[in-house]
Design a protein around this motif. Structure first.
Motif, PDB file in Angstrom:
ATOM      1  N   VAL A  88       0.840  -1.191   0.000  1.00 27.42           N
ATOM      2  CA  VAL A  88       0.000   0.000   0.000  1.00 27.42           C
ATOM      3  C   VAL A  88       0.883   1.252   0.000  1.00 27.42           C
ATOM      4  O   VAL A  88       2.065   1.201   0.347  1.00 27.42           O
ATOM      5  CB  VAL A  88      -0.943   0.041   1.223  1.00 27.42           C
ATOM      6  CG1 VAL A  88      -1.873  -1.150   1.239  1.00 27.42           C
ATOM      7  CG2 VAL A  88      -0.144   0.108   2.525  1.00 27.42           C
ATOM      8  N   ALA A  89       0.287   2.359  -0.395  1.00 26.78           N
ATOM      9  CA  ALA A  89       0.978   3.642  -0.334  1.00 26.78           C
ATOM     10  C   ALA A  89       0.901   4.165   1.097  1.00 26.78           C
ATOM     11  O   ALA A  89      -0.205   4.275   1.650  1.00 26.78           O
ATOM     12  CB  ALA A  89       0.323   4.635  -1.284  1.00 26.78           C
ATOM     13  N   PRO A 123      12.483 -12.573  -4.223  1.00 27.18           N
ATOM     14  CA  PRO A 123      11.365 -12.428  -3.297  1.00 27.18           C
ATOM     15  C   PRO A 123      11.799 -11.905  -1.927  1.00 27.18           C
ATOM     16  O   PRO A 123      12.917 -12.134  -1.496  1.00 27.18           O
ATOM     17  CB  PRO A 123      10.810 -13.854  -3.184  1.00 27.18           C
ATOM     18  CG  PRO A 123      11.968 -14.732  -3.519  1.00 27.18           C
ATOM     19  CD  PRO A 123      12.748 -13.985  -4.561  1.00 27.18           C
ATOM     20  N   LEU A 124      10.883 -11.200  -1.272  1.00 31.58           N
ATOM     21  CA  LEU A 124      11.164 -10.676   0.061  1.00 31.58           C
ATOM     22  C   LEU A 124      11.303 -11.834   1.043  1.00 31.58           C
ATOM     23  O   LEU A 124      10.660 -12.875   0.886  1.00 31.58           O
ATOM     24  CB  LEU A 124      10.032  -9.755   0.504  1.00 31.58           C
ATOM     25  CG  LEU A 124       9.702  -8.581  -0.427  1.00 31.58           C
ATOM     26  CD1 LEU A 124       8.475  -7.835   0.078  1.00 31.58           C
ATOM     27  CD2 LEU A 124      10.878  -7.647  -0.558  1.00 31.58           C
ATOM     28  N   LYS A 125      12.126 -11.650   2.041  1.00 32.54           N
ATOM     29  CA  LYS A 125      12.351 -12.702   3.029  1.00 32.54           C
ATOM     30  C   LYS A 125      11.594 -12.395   4.321  1.00 32.54           C
ATOM     31  O   LYS A 125      11.692 -11.297   4.876  1.00 32.54           O
ATOM     32  CB  LYS A 125      13.850 -12.852   3.312  1.00 32.54           C
ATOM     33  CG  LYS A 125      14.645 -13.378   2.117  1.00 32.54           C
ATOM     34  CD  LYS A 125      16.112 -13.589   2.457  1.00 32.54           C
ATOM     35  CE  LYS A 125      16.872 -14.143   1.264  1.00 32.54           C
ATOM     36  NZ  LYS A 125      18.323 -14.347   1.560  1.00 32.54           N
ATOM     37  N   ALA A 142       6.451  -1.828   7.030  1.00 32.16           N
ATOM     38  CA  ALA A 142       7.844  -1.761   6.604  1.00 32.16           C
ATOM     39  C   ALA A 142       7.914  -1.380   5.124  1.00 32.16           C
ATOM     40  O   ALA A 142       7.147  -1.889   4.303  1.00 32.16           O
ATOM     41  CB  ALA A 142       8.528  -3.098   6.831  1.00 32.16           C
ATOM     42  N   GLU A 143       8.842  -0.487   4.802  1.00 32.17           N
ATOM     43  CA  GLU A 143       9.023  -0.102   3.403  1.00 32.17           C
ATOM     44  C   GLU A 143       9.779  -1.222   2.695  1.00 32.17           C
ATOM     45  O   GLU A 143      10.940  -1.494   2.984  1.00 32.17           O
ATOM     46  CB  GLU A 143       9.800   1.212   3.309  1.00 32.17           C
ATOM     47  CG  GLU A 143       9.962   1.718   1.884  1.00 32.17           C
ATOM     48  CD  GLU A 143      10.675   3.057   1.805  1.00 32.17           C
ATOM     49  OE1 GLU A 143      11.456   3.254   0.831  1.00 32.17           O
ATOM     50  OE2 GLU A 143      10.474   3.894   2.712  1.00 32.17           O
ATOM     51  N   VAL A 144       9.123  -1.877   1.744  1.00 26.71           N
ATOM     52  CA  VAL A 144       9.706  -3.066   1.111  1.00 26.71           C
ATOM     53  C   VAL A 144       9.761  -2.959  -0.412  1.00 26.71           C
ATOM     54  O   VAL A 144      10.320  -3.844  -1.076  1.00 26.71           O
ATOM     55  CB  VAL A 144       8.916  -4.331   1.501  1.00 26.71           C
ATOM     56  CG1 VAL A 144       9.069  -4.628   2.985  1.00 26.71           C
ATOM     57  CG2 VAL A 144       7.441  -4.193   1.136  1.00 26.71           C
ATOM     58  N   PRO A 201       7.781   5.347  -2.134  1.00 27.42           N
ATOM     59  CA  PRO A 201       7.847   4.137  -1.305  1.00 27.42           C
ATOM     60  C   PRO A 201       6.507   3.419  -1.212  1.00 27.42           C
ATOM     61  O   PRO A 201       5.441   4.034  -1.250  1.00 27.42           O
ATOM     62  CB  PRO A 201       8.268   4.688   0.065  1.00 27.42           C
ATOM     63  CG  PRO A 201       7.725   6.082   0.075  1.00 27.42           C
ATOM     64  CD  PRO A 201       7.854   6.575  -1.339  1.00 27.42           C
ATOM     65  N   LEU A 202       6.573   2.096  -1.089  1.00 24.63           N
ATOM     66  CA  LEU A 202       5.413   1.269  -0.799  1.00 24.63           C
ATOM     67  C   LEU A 202       5.731   0.436   0.437  1.00 24.63           C
ATOM     68  O   LEU A 202       6.871   0.021   0.638  1.00 24.63           O
ATOM     69  CB  LEU A 202       5.086   0.350  -1.973  1.00 24.63           C
ATOM     70  CG  LEU A 202       4.663   1.029  -3.276  1.00 24.63           C
ATOM     71  CD1 LEU A 202       4.475  -0.016  -4.382  1.00 24.63           C
ATOM     72  CD2 LEU A 202       3.387   1.836  -3.086  1.00 24.63           C
TER      73      LEU A 202
END
Length: 390
Positions: free
Chosen positions: A309-310, A336-338, A345-347, A363-364
């Motif tokens: 999300v924004a 992929p994210l871990k 959290a900004e990912v 940022p998302l």
């Protein structure tokens, strides 16, 4: 590697190379100039934005930011009283800008912050630093630690005032803009309370004992609509500089100028640059705050994907008068994210390409937390990968 996911519900995703928009040029005699639109992250002007430079009194923005962080965390009450040490008074009572503090005077953190921000007092800055950390050097260590946390990669602070120190204190225009943004967005109440004050009264004149009122040196305050910060700076080495901000119709700009050769030049260039930023560019709403815009794959988590999300309302910036065409969007993340991933959290980043080829990055954040998968979860993921289902 870098992974992207299409925002099918919004726009078709495409890649493009970064470039500045074809806006009217802005030429300035300032050695360094930088202007960024916080609503979109678009850099509207960058002239030697990463060139190391002495910040002069613009370093006091970091002095204030350290205090803001401690106030927000409850470690530093605004009402705390600080003592003006005789040694500090002797060194700073007539050195550059001053709050006109007195020997052994008891001054609250709140009033010292007004002295730092509005009056640019060197005495106020050092008294505040000593009150917080015991010594100015220990306080400088806190300044550097905070700069690192904020992502100010090219800054080093060796004192609380920005006073010339043979090049030990150094920063860049881009880092000063990062610092300004932190004050504005991380501490909105404190920012409003201390920045943008037109004047402040402290100290007494010799003889008559009249109150001393000094005006804020901010050259755009009361001139550019919506101007509310931040800090000027001047030394012979640094020239005249200014980090400023203004907000109009929900659109906020942050500017940095440095290396100007006169007080009046700083006034004219600051007003001209900020007016150009609002007049030569326009901003259009893109994504509302907390709006889902896609998802990212997660490795070894209790969920295979995490919604993105924004974290705030996002806009896109165009040259004024731009007509036709829609921006193209894509999500980029290292994935992929871990797991684990904390909520908020900004990912990832939303990459926006405008019709003229300009790239803007926003940022998302993770819309929800993703915990690490348990033993059986990891076993199931392993089996899925083995048979090609993951």
């Amino acid at each position: 590697m870098n992974r992207t996911r299409t925002l099918a519900a919004l726009f078709l995703a495409t890649a493009a190379s970064a470039a500045f928009a074809a806006a009217p040029p802005f030429d300035t005699p300032a050695r360094v100039a930088y202007l960024v639109d916080l609503s979109s992250g678009a850099e509207l002007l960058a002239k030697d934005a990463d060139k190391p430079m002495p910040p002069a009194s613009m370093a006091k923005m970091m002095t204030s930011e350290v205090a803001f962080e401690l106030i927000k965390s409850g470690q530093l009450p605004l009402s705390k009283m600080c003592t003006v040490r005789p040694e500090t008074w002797k060194q700073w009572h007539s050195a550059g800008s001053t709050m006109f503090l007195s020997v052994n005077e008891q001054v609250s953190v709140e009033n010292l912050l007004h002295g730092v921000v509005t009056l640019s007092g060197n005495d106020a800055s050092v008294v505040l630093a000593e009150c917080i950390a015991g010594t100015e050097q220990a306080f400088a260590n806190q300044m550097n630690a905070l700069a690192k946390r904020l992502g100010m990669k090219n800054s080093r602070f060796c004192n609380a005032t920005g006073w010339p120190d043979e090049g030990c204190t150094s920063t860049t225009a881009r880092d000063l803009a990062i610092l300004a943004r932190a004050s504005i967005e991380r501490h909105p109440k404190l920012y409003k309370q201390f920045y943008g004050q037109p004047k402040f009264t402290w100290g007494k004149t010799l003889g008559s004992g009249s109150d001393i009122t000094q005006a804020n040196r901010n050259p755009i305050l009361g001139v550019v609509p919506g101007a509310d910060g931040l800090k000027t700076g001047h030394t012979e080495e640094a020239g005249y500089g200014f980090t400023g901000s203004a907000e109009q119709n929900g659109r906020r700009l942050v500017m940095v100028l440095a290396g100007l050769d006169s007080f009046n030049g700083r006034i004219s260039e600051s007003n001209r640059l900020m007016s150009w930023g609002f007049g030569a560019w326009q901003s259009r709403p893109l994504v509302a705050a907390n709006t889902p815009v896609g998802s990212a794959k997660v490795q070894l988590g209790d969920a295979a994907e995490v919604p993105l999300v924004a974290p705030r309302a996002i806009a896109v910036t165009y040259p004024a008068g731009t007509v036709g065409g829609e921006p193209k969007l894509r999500i980029a993340y290292n994935g992929p994210l871990k797991a684990p991933i904390a909520k908020g959290a900004e990912v990832a980043q939303l990459i926006v390409t405008t019709p003229d080829g300009t790239v803007q990055r926003m940022p998302l954040v993770a819309a929800e937390a993703v915990d690490e998968a348990g033993f059986f979860g990891r076993l199931w993921l392993g089996l899925k990968q083995l048979v090609g289902l993951a």
